[in-house]
Write an enzyme that holds these catalytic residues in place. Structure first.
Site, mmCIF file in Angstrom:
data_model
loop_
_atom_site.group_PDB
_atom_site.id
_atom_site.type_symbol
_atom_site.label_atom_id
_atom_site.label_comp_id
_atom_site.label_asym_id
_atom_site.label_seq_id
_atom_site.Cartn_x
_atom_site.Cartn_y
_atom_site.Cartn_z
ATOM 1 C CB SER A 167 -0.907 0.012 1.228
ATOM 2 O OG SER A 167 -1.516 1.280 1.366
ATOM 3 C CG HIS A 194 -3.811 -1.774 -1.834
ATOM 4 N ND1 HIS A 194 -4.805 -2.611 -2.275
ATOM 5 C CD2 HIS A 194 -4.345 -1.051 -0.818
ATOM 6 C CE1 HIS A 194 -5.900 -2.415 -1.554
ATOM 7 N NE2 HIS A 194 -5.654 -1.460 -0.668
ATOM 8 C CG ASP A 217 -5.265 2.085 0.912
ATOM 9 O OD1 ASP A 217 -6.170 1.241 0.746
ATOM 10 O OD2 ASP A 217 -4.146 1.798 1.375
ATOM 11 C CG MET A 244 -8.832 6.634 2.603
ATOM 12 S SD MET A 244 -8.006 6.680 4.208
ATOM 13 C CE MET A 244 -6.793 5.386 3.978
ATOM 14 C CG HIS A 285 -9.418 -0.257 -0.744
ATOM 15 N ND1 HIS A 285 -8.847 -0.506 0.490
ATOM 16 C CD2 HIS A 285 -10.765 -0.284 -0.537
ATOM 17 C CE1 HIS A 285 -9.801 -0.671 1.389
ATOM 18 N NE2 HIS A 285 -10.970 -0.534 0.798
ATOM 19 C CG MET A 293 -11.457 2.604 1.925
ATOM 20 S SD MET A 293 -10.093 2.630 3.108
ATOM 21 C CE MET A 293 -8.713 2.769 1.989
ATOM 22 C CG MET A 316 -11.509 -3.438 4.840
ATOM 23 S SD MET A 316 -9.992 -2.941 4.010
ATOM 24 C CE MET A 316 -9.193 -1.961 5.300
ATOM 25 C CG ASP A 320 -5.955 -3.212 3.104
ATOM 26 O OD1 ASP A 320 -4.975 -2.974 3.834
ATOM 27 O OD2 ASP A 320 -6.499 -2.344 2.388
#
Length: 215
Positions: free
Chosen positions: A7, A30, A32, A34, A63, A65, A136, A174
Site C-alpha cells: 500500500s 495498492h 487507498d 479515502m 481501493h 473507501m 478488511m 488488508d
C-alpha cells in the site's frame, strides 16, 4: 501463488515515484482512496492515480473507501486503475452492481470490500460478478493499525464460497499484514496480501516482499 500488494499509503509522498519503483518485486500497487466521508480520513484521488500510472508496470489495485463509488469508478479506470474495489457498505446493492458493471465496461477488473463488522454473506450478491473480494482486517481509514485475527473465520468462509461459486476470484486481505500475521491470512485462504508499513519500513523491501509471499 501468493501475491503481495504494498500500500502506497505508507510510502513517502514527496518521493512517490521512487517508492513505487522500490516495490517492483510485488504483484500489485495498492492505492487507498479515502474521501473523509465513508472513512474518517482523506488520502489521494484521481490525479495521483493518473500520475503514477506511467511509472510502474505493475497493476494498480485501487481501493475506493468513498461513499457512492459508482460516481467515480469510470474516472479511476480512465486514470489507469487495473482493478477497482468498492465497499458493499458504501451504497445500495443496486448501485454497487452498477459500479461493478461500469468497471467491467471499461475493460478493468472489479472487486468488493467488506469492513470488519460486515459478514461474509454480504459478498454473496456480487460474488459471481467480481474478480476479487477484499476483507478488511482493520477498520478502514488509517494505516499502521493492529491486525484483527478474529477476521480469519470470515476469510475462510469467503474462501469456501469462492471455491464453490467463482474459483478464479482472488481473495485479498488488508490491514496489519506483517511477517507475524501473513501466515494466518494464507492459511485462512487469502491469496493476495496488502501490506503498507510492513513493506515500507523494512530495511530490505524486496526481501520483505518475498518473506510475506512465503508466509
Amino acid at each position: 501463488m501468493i501475491k503481495i500488494a504494498p500500500s502506497i499509503l505508507s510510502a513517502d509522498f514527496a518521493n512517490l515515484e521512487r517508492d513505487i519503483q522500490r516495490i517492483a518485486a510485488a504483484d500489485y500497487v495498492h492505492v487507498d482512496v479515502m474521501d473523509g466521508v465513508f472513512v474518517p480520513n482523506i488520502s489521494i484521488g484521481i490525479p495521483v492515480v493518473r500520475s503514477i500510472r506511467p511509472v510502474t508496470a505493475l497493476p494498480l489495485d485501487v481501493h475506493l473507501m468513498i461513499t457512492q463509488p459508482v460516481r467515480y469508478v469510470e474516472r479511476f479506470c480512465d486514470a489507469g486503475a487495473d482493478l477497482v474495489t468498492v465497499h458493499v457498505e458504501a451504497d445500495s446493492a443496486e448501485n454497487i452492481h452498477a459500479a461493478i458493471e461500469n468497471i467491467h465496461a471499461k475493460g478493468k477488473k472489479a472487486g468488493v470490500v467488506l469492513k470488519p463488522g460486515t459478514p461474509a454473506e454480504a459478498a454473496l450478491p456480487f460474488l459471481e460478478k467480481v474478480e476479487l473480494i477484499l476483507v478488511m482486517t482493520v477498520e478502514p481509514g488509517f494505516g499502521g493499525q493492529a491486525f484483527m485475527a478474529d477476521m480469519m473465520p470470515k476469510v475462510a468462509a469467503l474462501r469456501k464460497l469462492i471455491d464453490e461459486k467463482n474459483p478464479s476470484c482472488e481473495l485479498e486481505v488488508d490491514g496489519g499484514v506483517a511477517p507475524d500475521t501473513c501466515r494466518a491470512c494464507i492459511d485462512a485462504g487469502a491469496n493476495v496480501l496488502v501490506a503498507g508499513s510492513a513493506v515500507y519500513k523494512a530495511a530490505d523491501i524486496p526481501a520483505r516482499i518475498e518473506e510475506l509471499r512465503r508466509g
